[in-house]
Design a protein around this motif. Structure first.
Motif, PDB file in Angstrom:
ATOM      1  N   MET A   1       0.838  -1.173   0.000  1.00 43.53           N
ATOM      2  CA  MET A   1       0.000   0.000   0.000  1.00 43.53           C
ATOM      3  C   MET A   1       0.890   1.247   0.000  1.00 43.53           C
ATOM      4  SD  MET A   1      -3.094   0.929   2.560  1.00 43.53           S
ATOM      5  CE  MET A   1      -2.452   1.788   3.944  1.00 43.53           C
ATOM      6  N   ALA A   2       0.576   2.185  -0.862  1.00 43.31           N
ATOM      7  CA  ALA A   2       1.343   3.427  -0.959  1.00 43.31           C
ATOM      8  C   ALA A   2       1.075   4.309   0.249  1.00 43.31           C
ATOM      9  CB  ALA A   2       0.958   4.165  -2.236  1.00 43.31           C
ATOM     10  N   LYS A   3       2.105   5.047   0.646  1.00 43.18           N
ATOM     11  CA  LYS A   3       1.948   5.979   1.757  1.00 43.18           C
ATOM     12  C   LYS A   3       1.076   7.143   1.322  1.00 43.18           C
ATOM     13  CE  LYS A   3       6.203   5.485   4.326  1.00 43.18           C
ATOM     14  NZ  LYS A   3       7.409   6.178   4.793  1.00 43.18           N
TER      15      LYS A   3
END
Length: 126
Positions: A1-3
């Protein structure tokens, strides 16, 4: 999951809890170095400029006894932040309870609220 970063969020009409690092040197109620406050400004400004409510939590100092509490209120930080933002900043002298809840519920979009030093409750509540 991207920040995610704050600018990825829709903060309009939202209460945004922000853990900031306001652990700054304070002597006799005067802040010696406000670099950490200044570093938090972009995030705070983003929230208030996008009609969110910025609720700021931080600790200050090390507290091991009741005597350690003297001089470790975040009130001077809230006052400095108000000067830097050129707008009122609400300071709530507690970390929990009805007074804090009422202050948060009375916020308008674009308001800033600083909660008292989170470490002050540690000694009291153990």
């Amino acid at each position: 999951m991207a920040k995610l970063i704050v600018s990825d969020l829709d903060v309009k009409d939202k209460k945004v809890l922000i853990r900031v690092d306001f652990n700054v040197p304070i002597k006799d109620g005067k802040i010696g170095d406000d670099n950490r406050i200044v570093a938090a400004l972009p995030t705070i400004k983003y929230v208030i400029e996008h009609d969110g409510k910025a609720i700021l939590f931080s600790h200050l100092g090390r507290i091991k006894s009741e005597d350690d509490k003297k001089g470790l209120s975040l009130r001077p930080v809230a006052e400095r932040l108000s000067n830097l933002l050129n707008k009122p900043v609400t300071f709530v002298p507690v970390t929990e309870g009805e007074q804090l809840e009422t202050a948060i519920n009375n916020m308008n979009d674009g308001d800033v609220l600083v909660v008292e030093n989170t470490r002050l409750e540690d000694v009291v509540n153990g």
